[in-house]
Structure formats: C-alpha cells, structure tokens
Design a protein around this motif. Structure first.
Motif, mmCIF file in Angstrom:
data_model
loop_
_atom_site.group_PDB
_atom_site.id
_atom_site.type_symbol
_atom_site.label_atom_id
_atom_site.label_comp_id
_atom_site.label_asym_id
_atom_site.label_seq_id
_atom_site.Cartn_x
_atom_site.Cartn_y
_atom_site.Cartn_z
ATOM 1 N N ALA A 52 54.548 12.415 2.409
ATOM 2 C CA ALA A 52 55.885 13.008 2.311
ATOM 3 C C ALA A 52 56.480 12.811 0.914
ATOM 4 C CB ALA A 52 56.803 12.386 3.366
ATOM 5 N N LEU A 53 56.249 11.623 0.336
ATOM 6 C CA LEU A 53 56.766 11.352 -1.010
ATOM 7 C C LEU A 53 56.105 12.257 -2.046
ATOM 8 C CD1 LEU A 53 58.483 9.666 -2.932
ATOM 9 C CD2 LEU A 53 56.602 7.994 -3.025
ATOM 10 N N ILE A 54 54.792 12.427 -1.933
ATOM 11 C CA ILE A 54 54.087 13.324 -2.856
ATOM 12 C C ILE A 54 54.627 14.742 -2.730
ATOM 13 C CG2 ILE A 54 51.849 14.378 -3.364
ATOM 14 C CD1 ILE A 54 50.557 11.700 -2.536
ATOM 15 N N TYR A 69 67.965 23.848 1.564
ATOM 16 C CA TYR A 69 68.174 23.692 3.007
ATOM 17 C C TYR A 69 66.900 23.241 3.718
ATOM 18 C CZ TYR A 69 69.037 24.933 7.884
ATOM 19 O OH TYR A 69 69.145 24.897 9.263
ATOM 20 N N TRP A 70 65.743 23.740 3.220
ATOM 21 C CA TRP A 70 64.477 23.473 3.911
ATOM 22 C C TRP A 70 63.783 22.193 3.447
ATOM 23 C CZ3 TRP A 70 63.752 25.925 8.194
ATOM 24 C CH2 TRP A 70 64.300 27.200 8.371
ATOM 25 N N ILE A 71 64.232 21.625 2.342
ATOM 26 C CA ILE A 71 63.520 20.459 1.802
ATOM 27 C C ILE A 71 63.435 19.292 2.789
ATOM 28 C CG2 ILE A 71 63.608 18.659 0.026
ATOM 29 C CD1 ILE A 71 64.571 20.756 -1.948
ATOM 30 N N PRO A 72 64.530 18.882 3.457
ATOM 31 C CA PRO A 72 64.397 17.771 4.417
ATOM 32 C C PRO A 72 63.397 18.058 5.531
ATOM 33 C CG PRO A 72 66.707 18.198 3.939
ATOM 34 C CD PRO A 72 65.926 19.335 3.341
ATOM 35 N N PHE A 73 63.376 19.303 6.006
ATOM 36 C CA PHE A 73 62.446 19.664 7.074
ATOM 37 C C PHE A 73 61.000 19.641 6.575
ATOM 38 C CE2 PHE A 73 66.489 21.699 8.163
ATOM 39 C CZ PHE A 73 66.680 21.205 9.451
ATOM 40 N N VAL A 75 59.854 17.710 4.188
ATOM 41 C CA VAL A 75 59.479 16.303 4.014
ATOM 42 C C VAL A 75 59.131 15.681 5.367
ATOM 43 C CG1 VAL A 75 60.324 14.013 3.365
ATOM 44 C CG2 VAL A 75 60.787 15.992 1.889
ATOM 45 N N ILE A 76 59.936 15.964 6.381
ATOM 46 C CA ILE A 76 59.670 15.433 7.724
ATOM 47 C C ILE A 76 58.338 15.968 8.250
ATOM 48 C CG2 ILE A 76 60.439 15.472 10.132
ATOM 49 C CD1 ILE A 76 63.334 15.472 9.046
ATOM 50 N N ALA A 77 58.100 17.267 8.026
ATOM 51 C CA ALA A 77 56.844 17.866 8.491
ATOM 52 C C ALA A 77 55.646 17.236 7.791
ATOM 53 C CB ALA A 77 56.874 19.375 8.242
ATOM 54 N N LEU A 78 55.765 16.950 6.504
ATOM 55 C CA LEU A 78 54.682 16.306 5.768
ATOM 56 C C LEU A 78 54.435 14.892 6.279
ATOM 57 C CD1 LEU A 78 55.460 17.512 2.135
ATOM 58 C CD2 LEU A 78 53.431 18.084 3.492
#
Length: 209
Positions: A52-54, A69-73, A75-78
């Motif tokens: 997720a960090l990468i 808007y989609w960045i948090p989602f 990161v969570i998906a990764l």
C-alpha cells in the motif's frame, strides 16, 4: 517446501512405516505434518502495508494524475491485495518473520500436540511425537520418559539432530527415511516385547491448511 507432496499417498506410506517401526519396538510413534504452526497475520499485514505504501508513493509522485477522491480506496485495496498475496505464499511469510518466531511457533505447536494427541498418557510412558511444520521448515521431536530412559542420551541427541536436518527441506521420502532411522534406534534400546498395547493411532495427522 511443497505442501502438495504430503498428499494421501504420502500419508499412507508414512502410516506403513510407523506400523513397521512399532512391530520392532515398544515405543509408540505419532507423526504430525502441519502446513504451519502459528498465525502469520502480522506478516500478511506488514506485507500489505508495504504494498500500500509503494502504491501511495507512486500515486503521489507519478506524472499521471489521479483523482484525490479515489486515493484512499486505492490504498486500502492495495493493502488487502498485499495481505491476501502474503497469505497464499509461505515464502513471503518466512521473509517477514524472524527465525526465532518461526522456531517458537513450531516448538509451541509440537508441545501442544504432545498432550492433545494423548502421547503423554501412555501407560508405559513410551510415546513420542515427530512433528513436521512445513512453513517454518522445522521438525520437532518430543519423547516421553520411558524412551529417554531407555535410549542413551548421546545416541538420542544425535538421532534428533539428524531428524531436524531432514525437517529443513523435507520430502515424504526423506521424512520416512528419518522415521526408519529413529525406529532402528528404538528397536535397539526399547525392543518389542509383545506385551505393550497399541494405545496411539498409527496413521499420521496431516493438516496442511
């Protein structure tokens, strides 16, 4: 270490080897093969966090524009994808845990199994556990007092050492050879008398999930 090798045919071969061994000795051998001995969720989560960090670094510094808007989602998906990938691959879990943690997990699993399987309750105190944990690449041997009294300590320690070496890269064939080597030592110092009842199951417990 390939778990698929310890299939039903391997289990049948191990069971035959145990029966052959117990014809020659009063000792009772119980074999357990496990896919893993502990929970590795912390390793899965750590790998997921790294993935997720990468991904986050890529999003922040990439020339490609991403909608905030989609960045948090994303990161969570990764994170979820990374944790799932780790849970599917033993090599990742080994990479993200210490050798000490894996050794303790195998040792704790073997100690619990020694009592859970009733090995500590044989009437002549002649039970022994051979416990192979595949993810950890560890083999643990626990013997009851009757065996430790009958077999000279030097010979016993040498036998256990050789068995542990087998555990590092165990295949069913090498594993069975190790069991038979142990059986010869037991037959020499704790031979069968025909008076000892078979109190423990001969078939191995193979738990790969």
């Amino acid at each position: 270490m390939n778990r698929d090798k310890f299939d039903k045919s391997a289990g049948d071969a191990i069971a035959r080897a145990i029966r052959e061994i117990e014809k020659q000795t009063n000792a009772e051998m119980v074999v357990v093969v496990r896919g893993r001995s502990g929970s590795y969720l912390h390793a899965d989560y750590l790998f997921g966090a790294i993935v997720a960090l990468i991904g986050l670094v890529f999003v922040l510094f990439s020339p490609i524009e991403f909608h905030t808007y989609w960045i948090p989602f994303d990161v969570i998906a990764l994170f979820i994808a990374g944790a799932w990938i780790s849970s599917r691959g033993d090599w990742i879990r080994r990479r993200f845990t210490t050798r000490k943690f894996r050794a303790n997990a195998a040792r704790t699993g073997a100690s619990a199994m020694f009592y859970e399987a009733g090995i500590a309750n044989t009437s002549a105190e002649n039970g022994m556990l051979v416990y192979l944990s595949l993810l950890e690449r560890r083999l643990e041997v626990i013997a009851d007092r009757g065996i430790l009294k009958a077999v000279p300590p030097l010979k016993w320690n040498q036998c256990v050492f050789e068995l542990k070496q087998v555990g590092k890269q165990a295949t069913p064939h090498k594993f069975i050879e190790g069991l038979r080597m142990t059986g010869k030592l037991l037959a020499e110092h704790l031979p069968a008398t025909g008076e000892n009842p078979n109190e423990l199951a001969d078939g191995p417990r193979i738990e790969l999930k």
